[in-house]
Design an enzyme around this catalytic site. Structure first.
Site, PDB file in Angstrom:
ATOM      1  N   ARG A 112       1.045  -0.868   0.204  1.00  0.00           N
ATOM      2  CA  ARG A 112      -0.097  -0.035   0.191  1.00  0.00           C
ATOM      3  C   ARG A 112       1.075   1.309  -0.054  1.00  0.00           C
ATOM      4  NH1 ARG A 112      -4.604   0.859  -1.341  1.00  0.00           N
ATOM      5  NH2 ARG A 112      -5.623  -0.132  -0.249  1.00  0.00           N
ATOM      6  N   HIS A 151       0.223   3.240 -10.577  1.00  0.00           N
ATOM      7  CA  HIS A 151      -0.324   3.632  -9.682  1.00  0.00           C
ATOM      8  C   HIS A 151       0.031   4.305  -8.034  1.00  0.00           C
ATOM      9  CE1 HIS A 151      -3.792   3.591  -6.858  1.00  0.00           C
ATOM     10  NE2 HIS A 151      -4.987   2.950  -7.379  1.00  0.00           N
ATOM     11  N   GLU A 192      -2.319   8.937 -11.393  1.00  0.00           N
ATOM     12  CA  GLU A 192      -2.001   7.602 -12.265  1.00  0.00           C
ATOM     13  C   GLU A 192      -1.306   7.532 -13.471  1.00  0.00           C
ATOM     14  OE1 GLU A 192      -5.379   5.979  -9.256  1.00  0.00           O
ATOM     15  OE2 GLU A 192      -4.893   4.562 -10.549  1.00  0.00           O
ATOM     16  N   ARG A 226       0.937  -6.658  -9.640  1.00  0.00           N
ATOM     17  CA  ARG A 226       1.949  -5.908  -8.359  1.00  0.00           C
ATOM     18  C   ARG A 226       1.908  -6.830  -6.797  1.00  0.00           C
ATOM     19  NH1 ARG A 226      -3.504  -2.486  -5.653  1.00  0.00           N
ATOM     20  NH2 ARG A 226      -5.036  -4.362  -5.687  1.00  0.00           N
ATOM     21  N   ASP A 235     -12.333   9.588  -7.406  1.00  0.00           N
ATOM     22  CA  ASP A 235     -11.887   8.830  -7.953  1.00  0.00           C
ATOM     23  C   ASP A 235     -12.074   8.975  -9.661  1.00  0.00           C
ATOM     24  OD1 ASP A 235     -12.460   4.550  -7.326  1.00  0.00           O
ATOM     25  OD2 ASP A 235     -11.243   5.992  -8.805  1.00  0.00           O
TER      26      ASP A 235
HETATM   27  O1  TA6 Z   1      -6.549   4.149  -8.794  1.00  0.00           O
HETATM   28  C1  TA6 Z   1      -7.862   4.631  -7.963  1.00  0.00           C
HETATM   29  C2  TA6 Z   1      -9.190   3.076  -7.874  1.00  0.00           C
HETATM   30  O2  TA6 Z   1      -8.644   2.072  -9.021  1.00  0.00           O
HETATM   31  C3  TA6 Z   1      -9.882   2.556  -7.004  1.00  0.00           C
HETATM   32  O3  TA6 Z   1     -10.677   2.700  -7.118  1.00  0.00           O
HETATM   33  C4  TA6 Z   1      -9.320   2.215  -5.057  1.00  0.00           C
HETATM   34  O4  TA6 Z   1      -9.780   1.483  -5.837  1.00  0.00           O
HETATM   35  C5  TA6 Z   1      -7.811   2.013  -5.961  1.00  0.00           C
HETATM   36  O5  TA6 Z   1      -7.407   1.883  -7.195  1.00  0.00           O
HETATM   37  C6  TA6 Z   1      -6.754   1.424  -4.205  1.00  0.00           C
HETATM   38  O6  TA6 Z   1      -7.367  -0.043  -5.400  1.00  0.00           O
HETATM   39  P1  TA6 Z   1      -6.941  -0.987  -4.289  1.00  0.00           P
HETATM   40  O7  TA6 Z   1      -6.872  -2.454  -4.887  1.00  0.00           O
HETATM   41  O8  TA6 Z   1      -4.948  -0.714  -4.339  1.00  0.00           O
HETATM   42  O9  TA6 Z   1      -7.296  -0.535  -2.854  1.00  0.00           O
END
Ligand code: TA6
Length: 280
Positions: free
Chosen positions: A65, A151, A252, A91, A194
């Site tokens: 994270r 991301h 991103e 990932r 988002d």
């Molecule tokens: O990039 C944005 C997103 O798609 C959000 O909708 C949220 O789900 C975020 O990614 C984080 O996703 P994760 O699977 O890392 O918790």
């Protein structure tokens, strides 16, 4: 693998997961082989540019994270919304360091991943700027549809006090309200955000709290995704402290949905991004 330059070393990080450490006169970086995630980048004399959750799990098969998770070969739940795991397998996987080189203090790492039907390589260049180039190749015998997103979690003083410029006039899909919209003026976040923007150009995060602007350049990327969970959604994220949401914003570099790439057998695709700081 050739001998590593003195500015690059292999070590272990949290939970003894393997990391590549870069330390040169131009700055430092940490890359976890778990997901080839650049979890830290600190230009010389500056504060960390990337955010890493203090509650992140560091375990094989689990996404870290923070830093720069690689969403590949699909984004979210895929073009049709039916894929698992979330954001693809890259990932979650253990990448390998192929080689490292130092050109007058600018260090370039090459990491690789082989999966069934496709392979990926990531070039990470650590200097005054941080550059990533992600190449995906179809190694199967039929077409492969690829979505991708770098991301990136950027560290900010307070997400309610930043401005994201460069998206003015861009169309976007707002995943919070489930509808399309158009960006008017610079983006100022005021609640859970988002958004998947149709945008090929550079953007910048203007952060008066940290007295800096993070410039985000990109190549071969038709989407820019902006995300912050805000104060309610964050409570559903086990690996993010409830009070940590003001300290980061995800911007991103991506190709998702209608901008996915269809690779014929043997074909490759490259997406790239570069981050640089200017101080106020
Ligand atoms: O990039 C944005 C997103 O798609 C959000 O909708 C949220 O789900 C975020 O990614 C984080 O996703 P994760 O699977 O890392 O918790």
């Amino acid at each position: 693998m050739r001998e590593l330059p003195p500015t690059v070393s292999l070590s272990t990080g949290e939970n003894d997961l393997p990391v590549v450490l870069v330390s040169s006169a131009k700055g430092t970086a940490t890359v976890h082989l778990q997901g080839a995630n650049v979890t830290s980048w600190i230009p010389a004399g500056q504060d960390p540019v990337l955010w890493l959750s203090p509650d992140s799990a560091f375990a094989p098969g689990t996404p870290i994270r923070g830093g720069i998770p690689l969403c590949l070969p699909w984004f979210s739940k895929g073009p049709d919304g039916d894929r698992e795991p979330m954001h693809g397998t890259a990932r979650l996987a253990r990448w390998a360091l192929a080689d490292a080189a130092d050109d007058d203090g600018t260090v370039t790492l090459h990491l690789g991943l082989t999966q069934t039907g496709w392979e990926a390589s990531l070039a990470v260049t650590v200097g005054e700027a941080l550059a990533l180039e992600l190449t995906t190749r179809n190694t199967g015998d039929s077409d492969l549809t690829v979505e991708e997103a770098l991301h990136t979690y950027f560290a900010v003083k307070d997400v309610t006090g930043i401005e994201i410029r460069g998206l003015e006039g861009a169309e976007y899909f707002d995943k919070v309200i489930g509808a399309p919209a158009s960006q008017e003026g610079a983006l100022v976040l005021t609640d859970r955000t988002d958004r998947v923007y149709d945008s090929t150009g550079p953007v910048e995060i203007v952060d008066p709290g940290f007295g800096r602007t993070i410039a985000i350049a990109k190549r071969s990327s038709a989407n820019t995704v902006v995300w912050n969970p805000w104060d309610e959604t964050v409570k559903g994220l086990a690996d993010v402290p409830d009070d940590a949401w003001p300290g980061f914003v995800c911007v991103e570099t991506a190709n998702v949905g209608g901008n996915a790439t269809v690779l014929a057998p043997g074909e490759s695709h490259v997406i790239a991004t570069e981050y640089a700081l200017t101080l106020h």
